[in-house]
Design an enzyme around this catalytic site. Structure first.
Site, PDB file in Angstrom:
ATOM      1  CD  GLU A 158      -3.028  -1.007   2.239  1.00 26.00           C
ATOM      2  OE1 GLU A 158      -2.957  -0.089   3.051  1.00 26.00           O
ATOM      3  OE2 GLU A 158      -3.940  -1.855   2.237  1.00 26.00           O
ATOM      4  CD  GLU A 169      -3.423  -5.928   4.036  1.00 21.00           C
ATOM      5  OE1 GLU A 169      -4.268  -5.126   4.482  1.00 21.00           O
ATOM      6  OE2 GLU A 169      -2.202  -5.714   4.063  1.00 21.00           O
TER       7      GLU A 169
END
Ligand code: BGP
Length: 478
Positions: free
Chosen positions: A166, A378
């Site tokens: 991220e 995720e």
């Protein structure tokens, strides 16, 4: 007729070093930016220390045995740079390598494929102090040396690598909202420069990995929040296009195509922002893009996108970090877009939209735009869980959430998306960066409270543990 999940599908769960390990100063580990950041007083939000976390450092055997019991096919975890090279660019710490050797060997013992994240936000503080960390081009060399150390040491046993976790989140929160280290607020120029450094760190490390292990699978994990245009007003559809170029494709196009979206670069230039590049950069970015094997997607929620006038709302630091539903504030970029609350979707206690179809949207978009395989690195639900008598935890909300997402993921596969893996966040409960230990994600409950440093840290299986075990056993057919 649905073909469902492929036989080789990697069912897994994910974690990150800072959030799970603890042992913050053991066996030669250096101080990370997060070790330091959480100690700076006066924050308006929670930033709990990971000094102890859930002590995975000492309990990884117990945790991985539980993963084996659940039937996990893969375990995604990150390596702490500060364990491997404590000061960022000096000596390699053999004890750090040994710790991850033990984790990897433990996984392999049970037939669990280790999936390694090279960088999940914990940077050596020494590099911040030496030259400003990500703000300085020097970070590219230091990151690549660190990554290469991992490839050379673990590459014989690790077949799945994620360079960055991220990047869009750690740079936005680090340089725009100030909620992650180094805590800068609205430093737009530096935000884009830092991203370029991270892109080059990613790109060069992909090349180094493939030189050594051409068959290794590599990608980056992107926090993909698909946007829905607010209504059928053209100006809102255009706002959504701006949102995509600046908030989604700005990263994914780099990973997959090795270039920035044109409209985003024009927007930056018209705001006086010029990314500093070296002569070779664009070539290297393209070479790396040609070599990545999958797009890593962390999917949690979607956002509604509406045009935001020039005097409209800006970035907000008033995010809901308490779990008191309804306390999050609308935010956006003036002159471009804002994110009003979507009236069609339920929300979690932390005001994250619950939108199973969004996971299918992610897969479809990535498939048609990049034609790349997908690793869902995720997906999960943060919730307050309650430990009841006899150490049972009933979490039907988590089961419902994950089940609904898996249904949509299966549809994405039926649509033709090549999805390799699905990792839930997380396996055991662990530290949430800005929400402490109360926002739980695991299949396994860890009995520690917020400031509880004397906790026993016992592990208890939640109802969702048994549910996931069955999903894996039946390869998602039930
Ligand atoms: C992702 C991060 C994870 C994890 C997760 C849940 O953005 O990659 O590290 O923390 O989100 O988020 P949170 O802990 O804020 O609820």
């Amino acid at each position: 007729e649905s073909n469902g999940f492929p036989e080789t599908f990697l069912w897994g769960s994910a974690s990150a070093a800072y959030q799970i390990e603890g042992a913050a100063s053991e066996d030669g580990k250096g101080v990370s930016n997060w070790d330091q950041f959480v100690r700076i007083p006066g924050k308006t939000f929670k930033a709990t220390t990971g000094d102890l976390a859930v002590d995975h450092y000492h309990r990884f055997k117990e945790d991985i045995a539980l993963m084996a019991e659940a039937g996990l096919k893969t375990y995604r975890f990150s390596i702490a740079w500060t364990r491997i090279i404590p000061d960022g660019n000096g000596e390699v710490n053999e004890k750090g390598l040994a710790f991850y050797d033990a984790i990897i060997d433990e996984c392999i013992k049970y037939g669990i494929e280790p999936m390694v994240t090279v960088y999940h936000w914990d940077m050596p503080q020494a590099l911040q102090d030496q030259y400003g960390g990500w703000e300085n081009r020097q970070i590219v060399k230091d990151y690549v040396r660190y990554a290469t150390t991992l490839f050379e040491h673990f590459g014989d046993r690790v077949h799945y690598w994620i360079t960055m976790n991220e990047q869009n989140v750690f740079t936005s929160l680090g340089w725009l909202t100030g909620m992650h280290p180094p805590g800068k607020v609205m430093d737009q120029k530096m935000f884009y420069q830092v991203n370029h450094h991270a892109n080059m760190a990613h790109a060069y490390s992909v090349l180094e990995l493939k030189k050594r292990y051409p068959d290794a699978h590599v990608g980056a994990s992107f926090a993909y929040t698909p946007g829905y245009a607010w209504d059928c007003k053209p100006i809102n559809a255009m706002a959504k296009a701006d949102y995509d170029d600046l908030q989604n494709y700005f990263w994914m196009d780099v990973y997959a195509y090795g270039r920035y979206p044109k409209a985003a670069i024009r927007y930056l230039e018209s705001n006086g922002i010029h990314i500093q590049m070296e002569a070779e950069d664009q070539k290297i970015m393209k070479q790396a893009a040609a070599l990545i094997d999958f797009m890593g997607v962390n999917y949690y929620q979607t956002a509604a996108i509406e045009y935001n006038p020039i005097d409209g709302v800006g970035m907000s630091t008033e995010v809901n970090t308490t779990g008191k539903k309804g306390t999050a504030k609308e935010e956006g970029i003036p002159g471009l877009y804002k994110k009003p609350s979507n009236p069609y979707l339920e929300k979690t206690d932390w005001d994250w939209t619950i939108d199973p179809m969004g996971i299918r949207m992610c897969c479809r978009d990535i498939t048609s735009r990049y034609d790349l395989p997908i690793v869902i690195s995720e997906n999960g639900l943060g919730a307050f869980d309650k430990l009841e008598e006899d150490n049972v935890i009933h979490d039907p909300y988590r089961i419902a959430f994950l089940e609904a997402h898996l249904k949509e993921l299966k549809k994405a596969i039926d649509d033709g998306c090549d999805v390799w893996a699905y990792c839930t966040w997380s396996f055991t409960d662990l530290l949430s960066w800005l929400n402490g230990y109360q926002k739980r994600y695991g299949f396994v409950y860890v009995d520690r409270e917020e400031d509880d440093t004397t906790a026993k840290l016992n592990r208890y299986k939640k109802d969702s543990f048994y549910w996931y075990q069955n999903v894996i056993k039946t390869n998602g057919k039930d």
